[in-house]
Every structure is written in structure tokens, then in C-alpha cells.
Design a protein around this motif. Sequence first.
Motif, PDB file in Angstrom:
ATOM      1  N   TRP A 289     -32.550  10.346  10.307  1.00  0.00           N
ATOM      2  CA  TRP A 289     -33.272  11.385   9.573  1.00  0.00           C
ATOM      3  C   TRP A 289     -32.950  12.769  10.122  1.00  0.00           C
ATOM      4  N   LEU A 290     -32.849  12.882  11.452  1.00  0.00           N
ATOM      5  CA  LEU A 290     -32.551  14.167  12.075  1.00  0.00           C
ATOM      6  C   LEU A 290     -31.118  14.602  11.789  1.00  0.00           C
ATOM      7  N   GLY A 291     -30.174  13.679  11.934  1.00  0.00           N
ATOM      8  CA  GLY A 291     -28.762  13.969  11.732  1.00  0.00           C
ATOM      9  C   GLY A 291     -28.200  14.895  12.792  1.00  0.00           C
ATOM     10  N   GLY A 292     -26.893  15.005  12.830  1.00  0.00           N
ATOM     11  CA  GLY A 292     -26.217  15.895  13.766  1.00  0.00           C
ATOM     12  C   GLY A 292     -25.821  15.218  15.065  1.00  0.00           C
ATOM     13  N   GLU A 293     -24.975  15.906  15.816  1.00  0.00           N
ATOM     14  CA  GLU A 293     -24.444  15.366  17.066  1.00  0.00           C
ATOM     15  C   GLU A 293     -25.516  15.066  18.102  1.00  0.00           C
ATOM     16  N   ASP A 294     -26.510  15.913  18.181  1.00  0.00           N
ATOM     17  CA  ASP A 294     -27.519  15.762  19.230  1.00  0.00           C
ATOM     18  C   ASP A 294     -28.778  15.039  18.749  1.00  0.00           C
ATOM     19  N   ALA A 295     -28.665  14.268  17.666  1.00  0.00           N
ATOM     20  CA  ALA A 295     -29.833  13.581  17.094  1.00  0.00           C
ATOM     21  C   ALA A 295     -30.479  12.626  18.094  1.00  0.00           C
ATOM     22  N   ALA A 296     -29.660  11.943  18.901  1.00  0.00           N
ATOM     23  CA  ALA A 296     -30.213  10.989  19.870  1.00  0.00           C
ATOM     24  C   ALA A 296     -31.075  11.712  20.902  1.00  0.00           C
ATOM     25  N   VAL A 297     -30.606  12.848  21.383  1.00  0.00           N
ATOM     26  CA  VAL A 297     -31.360  13.609  22.386  1.00  0.00           C
ATOM     27  C   VAL A 297     -32.613  14.195  21.753  1.00  0.00           C
ATOM     28  N   ARG A 298     -32.491  14.765  20.560  1.00  0.00           N
ATOM     29  CA  ARG A 298     -33.659  15.337  19.879  1.00  0.00           C
ATOM     30  C   ARG A 298     -34.710  14.276  19.596  1.00  0.00           C
ATOM     31  N   ALA A 299     -34.270  13.078  19.220  1.00  0.00           N
ATOM     32  CA  ALA A 299     -35.212  11.982  18.978  1.00  0.00           C
ATOM     33  C   ALA A 299     -35.966  11.624  20.254  1.00  0.00           C
ATOM     34  N   ARG A 300     -35.270  11.648  21.405  1.00  0.00           N
ATOM     35  CA  ARG A 300     -35.934  11.329  22.677  1.00  0.00           C
ATOM     36  C   ARG A 300     -36.908  12.435  23.082  1.00  0.00           C
ATOM     37  N   VAL A 301     -36.566  13.679  22.823  1.00  0.00           N
ATOM     38  CA  VAL A 301     -37.481  14.784  23.131  1.00  0.00           C
ATOM     39  C   VAL A 301     -38.746  14.644  22.273  1.00  0.00           C
TER      40      VAL A 301
ATOM     41  N   LEU B  37     -54.092  23.700  19.973  1.00  0.00           N
ATOM     42  CA  LEU B  37     -53.189  22.691  20.520  1.00  0.00           C
ATOM     43  C   LEU B  37     -52.392  22.034  19.396  1.00  0.00           C
ATOM     44  N   CYS B  38     -53.061  21.694  18.322  1.00  0.00           N
ATOM     45  CA  CYS B  38     -52.403  21.066  17.177  1.00  0.00           C
ATOM     46  C   CYS B  38     -51.296  21.975  16.637  1.00  0.00           C
ATOM     47  N   GLU B  39     -51.586  23.246  16.509  1.00  0.00           N
ATOM     48  CA  GLU B  39     -50.591  24.196  16.002  1.00  0.00           C
ATOM     49  C   GLU B  39     -49.415  24.337  16.964  1.00  0.00           C
ATOM     50  N   ALA B  40     -49.695  24.351  18.266  1.00  0.00           N
ATOM     51  CA  ALA B  40     -48.614  24.443  19.254  1.00  0.00           C
ATOM     52  C   ALA B  40     -47.746  23.181  19.233  1.00  0.00           C
ATOM     53  N   LEU B  41     -48.388  22.017  19.125  1.00  0.00           N
ATOM     54  CA  LEU B  41     -47.628  20.769  19.019  1.00  0.00           C
ATOM     55  C   LEU B  41     -46.766  20.781  17.764  1.00  0.00           C
ATOM     56  N   SER B  42     -47.330  21.236  16.669  1.00  0.00           N
ATOM     57  CA  SER B  42     -46.595  21.295  15.409  1.00  0.00           C
ATOM     58  C   SER B  42     -45.354  22.166  15.533  1.00  0.00           C
ATOM     59  N   ARG B  43     -45.504  23.353  16.119  1.00  0.00           N
ATOM     60  CA  ARG B  43     -44.354  24.253  16.298  1.00  0.00           C
ATOM     61  C   ARG B  43     -43.287  23.613  17.174  1.00  0.00           C
ATOM     62  N   THR B  44     -43.712  22.974  18.248  1.00  0.00           N
ATOM     63  CA  THR B  44     -42.759  22.349  19.180  1.00  0.00           C
ATOM     64  C   THR B  44     -42.024  21.194  18.501  1.00  0.00           C
ATOM     65  N   LEU B  45     -42.773  20.351  17.817  1.00  0.00           N
ATOM     66  CA  LEU B  45     -42.157  19.226  17.116  1.00  0.00           C
ATOM     67  C   LEU B  45     -41.203  19.720  16.031  1.00  0.00           C
ATOM     68  N   ASN B  46     -41.613  20.723  15.271  1.00  0.00           N
ATOM     69  CA  ASN B  46     -40.741  21.271  14.225  1.00  0.00           C
ATOM     70  C   ASN B  46     -39.467  21.861  14.808  1.00  0.00           C
ATOM     71  N   HIS B  47     -39.560  22.482  15.974  1.00  0.00           N
ATOM     72  CA  HIS B  47     -38.386  23.069  16.611  1.00  0.00           C
ATOM     73  C   HIS B  47     -37.323  21.995  16.861  1.00  0.00           C
ATOM     74  N   TYR B  48     -37.725  20.864  17.434  1.00  0.00           N
ATOM     75  CA  TYR B  48     -36.758  19.808  17.751  1.00  0.00           C
ATOM     76  C   TYR B  48     -36.386  18.982  16.523  1.00  0.00           C
ATOM     77  N   ALA B  49     -37.225  18.976  15.521  1.00  0.00           N
ATOM     78  CA  ALA B  49     -36.897  18.252  14.293  1.00  0.00           C
ATOM     79  C   ALA B  49     -35.901  19.018  13.432  1.00  0.00           C
ATOM     80  N   SER B  50     -35.881  20.354  13.560  1.00  0.00           N
ATOM     81  CA  SER B  50     -35.082  21.149  12.644  1.00  0.00           C
ATOM     82  C   SER B  50     -33.779  21.719  13.204  1.00  0.00           C
ATOM     83  N   GLY B  51     -33.588  21.661  14.503  1.00  0.00           N
ATOM     84  CA  GLY B  51     -32.381  22.279  15.020  1.00  0.00           C
ATOM     85  C   GLY B  51     -31.870  21.668  16.285  1.00  0.00           C
ATOM     86  N   PRO B  52     -30.751  22.189  16.771  1.00  0.00           N
ATOM     87  CA  PRO B  52     -30.148  21.642  17.988  1.00  0.00           C
ATOM     88  C   PRO B  52     -31.027  21.869  19.218  1.00  0.00           C
ATOM     89  N   VAL B  53     -30.761  21.040  20.207  1.00  0.00           N
ATOM     90  CA  VAL B  53     -31.503  21.138  21.468  1.00  0.00           C
ATOM     91  C   VAL B  53     -31.219  22.440  22.152  1.00  0.00           C
TER      92      VAL B  53
END
Length: 192
Positions: free
Chosen positions: A136-148, A176-192
Motif C-alpha cells: 500500500w505504501l509503495g516505493g523503495e523504502d516501504a519496508a522501513v516506513r512500514a516498520r516505523v 495527542l491524537c492529532e500529533a499521532l495523526s500527523r506523525t503517522l501521515n508523515h511516514y505513510a505519505s513520503g520517504p523516511v
Amino acid sequence: MSPPLSPVRTRNAAATRTAILEAARRRFAHEGYDQTGLRDIASDAGVDAALISRYFGGKEELFEEVLTCGPNIAEFLDGDREGFGDRVATMMAMEPMREEKFQLFLIMLRSASSPKAAAAIRRHSRESFYEPLEAWLGGEDAAVRARVLSCIMMGATMNRMIHEDFLLDDTQRQNLCEALSRTLNHYASGPV
């Protein structure tokens, strides 16, 4: 006068199988793999222990089936990428805590020290969580992003299980919910 007839017990394979799975899920969640016995599961399900072997083969196969029947990452991947963080953070921080949502995590946590269970947990995690998330994430670093993402999700889940309200008031929990959301979206949408 003749004695009353005993009630006829109907056989329902699907109901029996479901009862065994539910009993196993509860036992594995509360006691872990090594401390759970098939006789205990059978007793909880109201069946003979031989039926577990008949339906599942043995304890290892039953454990694997319990893992497979639990929730997986698909519910969070159903939707747009931009909403991923909101979906996950809301479930982890704001929704009422329901045992069935966290049961799989407890099962894995309490069973991970068992060599037999650890192999099944690794296989299940790879097939039901990491591989679909990476695709779902796609890209070269998908494995690392999935682990993060996994580390963030597991950490938040563990914290929630220990302190249901995160030891925060409602406003702080929303922050806290909003901060978690931003952090999760960051790693879901782009490279590490």
C-alpha cells in the motif's frame, strides 16, 4: 411414569469451531501460548478436547488460526492515504477501548517468548501486516516506513493498554491524537 427424555444436543460444526476459536482467543490473550492448555480451551468452549484436534489439528495450528482470525491492517488501508493517520490515531487514542480490538496484540505480546508461537507470530505479522502495508505504501523504502509505522502503532497501543486515558485530560488526549495523526501521515505519505 417414564423418565423425561434428555434434550437432544444438536451438532453444529460451525458453532463448535467458533466456540473453540473464541475460547482459544481469550485464553491466549490472558495466558499466552505456553501457559494455555487444550483441555482448558475445550472446557471453556464446552466441548471435548478431542474436537480441537479434529477441527484444528493441534495447539500450534489452533494458535495460527486464532492469529489469522484477528483484525489486520486492511481496515486502516481502506480509504485515502491522507486519512490513514486520522483513522489509526482515532482508533488508538480516542475510540472506546474494546478488548477484541486489542486481543490480538495481547496474544502476540504474551506469546512471543515461546519459540513455537514466535514463528507463527513472525509469519502472521509478515503476511497480514507488513506485506499489505508495504504494498500500500509503495516505493523503495516501504519496508522501513512500514516498520516505523508499526513501532508507533505498537507503542501507542501498549500505552493505551496500560493507561486507558494516557493519563491525560480530554483536551490533551485530543492533542495527542492529532500529533499521532500527523506523525503517522508523515511516514505513510513520503520517504523516511
